[in-house]
Design a protein around this motif. Structure first.
Motif, short mmCIF file in Angstrom:
data_model
loop_
_atom_site.label_atom_id
_atom_site.label_comp_id
_atom_site.label_asym_id
_atom_site.label_seq_id
_atom_site.Cartn_x
_atom_site.Cartn_y
_atom_site.Cartn_z
N ASN A 136 37.01 4.34 100.76
CA ASN A 136 36.43 4.70 99.47
C ASN A 136 35.23 3.83 99.11
O ASN A 136 34.75 3.86 97.97
N THR A 137 34.74 3.07 100.09
CA THR A 137 33.55 2.24 99.86
C THR A 137 32.60 2.40 101.03
O THR A 137 33.00 2.28 102.19
N LEU A 138 31.33 2.69 100.73
CA LEU A 138 30.30 2.80 101.75
C LEU A 138 29.19 1.80 101.47
O LEU A 138 28.82 1.58 100.31
N THR A 139 28.68 1.19 102.53
CA THR A 139 27.45 0.40 102.42
C THR A 139 26.31 1.28 102.90
O THR A 139 26.29 1.71 104.05
N LEU A 140 25.39 1.57 102.00
CA LEU A 140 24.31 2.51 102.27
C LEU A 140 22.96 1.80 102.26
O LEU A 140 22.75 0.86 101.49
N ARG A 141 22.05 2.25 103.11
CA ARG A 141 20.69 1.71 103.14
C ARG A 141 19.72 2.84 102.83
O ARG A 141 19.98 4.02 103.11
N THR A 142 18.60 2.49 102.26
CA THR A 142 17.62 3.50 101.86
C THR A 142 16.85 4.00 103.08
O THR A 142 16.44 3.21 103.93
N LEU A 143 16.65 5.30 103.15
CA LEU A 143 15.83 5.92 104.18
C LEU A 143 14.51 6.42 103.59
O LEU A 143 13.59 6.79 104.32
N SER A 144 14.45 6.48 102.27
CA SER A 144 13.23 6.81 101.54
C SER A 144 13.36 6.16 100.16
O SER A 144 14.46 5.74 99.77
N PRO A 145 12.27 6.04 99.40
CA PRO A 145 12.36 5.37 98.09
C PRO A 145 13.34 6.07 97.15
O PRO A 145 13.43 7.30 97.11
N VAL A 146 14.09 5.27 96.40
CA VAL A 146 15.04 5.78 95.41
C VAL A 146 14.40 5.68 94.03
O VAL A 146 13.94 4.61 93.63
N GLU A 194 38.58 9.33 88.96
CA GLU A 194 38.60 8.09 89.72
C GLU A 194 37.31 7.29 89.46
O GLU A 194 36.30 7.81 89.02
N THR A 195 37.37 6.01 89.74
CA THR A 195 36.25 5.11 89.46
C THR A 195 35.14 5.29 90.50
O THR A 195 35.39 5.37 91.69
N LEU A 196 33.90 5.33 90.01
CA LEU A 196 32.72 5.38 90.87
C LEU A 196 31.84 4.20 90.48
O LEU A 196 31.42 4.10 89.33
N THR A 197 31.58 3.30 91.42
CA THR A 197 30.83 2.09 91.10
C THR A 197 29.70 1.86 92.09
O THR A 197 29.76 2.27 93.25
N GLU A 233 26.22 -0.88 97.75
CA GLU A 233 27.60 -0.47 98.01
C GLU A 233 28.00 0.56 96.97
O GLU A 233 27.78 0.37 95.77
N LEU A 234 28.56 1.65 97.42
CA LEU A 234 29.01 2.72 96.53
C LEU A 234 30.50 2.92 96.78
O LEU A 234 30.94 3.13 97.92
#
Length: 262
Positions: A136-146, A194-197, A233-234
């Motif tokens: 339930n936790t992902l470490t994400l990296r940017t592939l384009s500007p957010v 459910e919690t989303l952080t 982290e999401l």
């Protein structure tokens, strides 16, 4: 679904204009229109409706991944210095559509044209990027500007740094709005309970910002600023984490902003 496309320059000297994202968006719409005009028209003109003023296209794409590209400010672009480049395209669609979408892009010619430039690439390979969300936790990296923005007292957008306290709150709000724009199947309505952080992960280098123009040289021309070169982290329901990867985070996803990867 997320796909990696390998593009080969057709001409020996190829210059990609700095402001290329909107041209890539137009290319995606044209590919979809050739296969399914009604679906392409739905995405372009309508999209998935959350409210009377908010609609989502639920696809996004990365920056062009161009190793050793040479910046040429005088020419207004990037010279391609590799035999091939890569591009990641994401769609929030059913698993059954994977092979259909891969077939749409295979052997296409991608043209990035502006009043000053014309870059042409042949798409020689399309492959699906496997995504198996087991936690339930992902470490994400940017592939384009957010792009995350907050209105000031004048009603003007103030673009936020990913470490800003409001950045995560607005990112999550946008993601939940995307979720609510899609017809929810039976048994999934309780996901939002459910919690989303969101948690910013400081790196060795400070995130960079980029100011880009959408719908350049038209009456609808808009300048937006996004941040890239960072990870976060999401945490939340797996179904919404999947939505974040496939549909993108933040604003202007269909224009090439907010693409993320593992």
């Amino acid at each position: 679904m997320q796909f990696r496309l390998t593009l080969r320059p057709i001409h020996r000297k190829t210059l990609v204009p700095f402001n290329y994202a909107y041209r890539l968006s137009a290319f995606i719409y044209s590919v979809l229109a050739d296969a399914d005009a009604r679906y392409a028209d739905f995405l372009h003109e309508q999209g998935y409706q959350y409210s009377s003023t908010r609609r989502f296209k639920l696809f996004t794409f990365s920056d062009l991944l161009m190793p050793n590209a040479r910046v040429d400010t005088q020419a207004g672009g990037l010279w391609v210095n590799s035999e091939t480049i890569e591009w990641i395209v994401s769609f929030y669609v059913d698993q059954a559509a994977q092979h259909f979408i891969m077939g749409l892009f295979q052997d296409q010619t991608c043209v990035i044209a502006s009043p000053r430039h014309r870059a042409e690439f042949s798409i020689e390979r399309v492959e699906a990027i496997p995504l198996a969300i087991t936690t339930n936790t992902l470490t994400l990296r940017t592939l384009s500007p957010v792009v995350i923005a907050q209105k000031d007292e004048r009603g003007m957008d103030q673009y936020l740094h990913p470490s800003d306290e409001a950045f995560g709150t607005l990112l999550i709000s946008n993601l939940l709005a995307k979720w609510n724009s899609v017809p929810v199947t039976a048994g999934t309505a309780d996901l939002l309970d459910e919690t989303l952080t969101y948690r910013y992960l400081p790196g060795r280098y400070e995130p960079k910002s980029r100011l880009l123009t959408i719908k350049e040289n038209s009456r609808a021309e808009t300048k937006v600023r996004g941040y890239y070169g960072f990870s976060f982290e999401l945490t939340g329901p797996k179904e919404i984490l999947e939505l974040a990867v496939f549909a993108g985070v933040g604003r202007y996803n269909a224009e090439g902003f907010g693409a993320v990867g593992l």
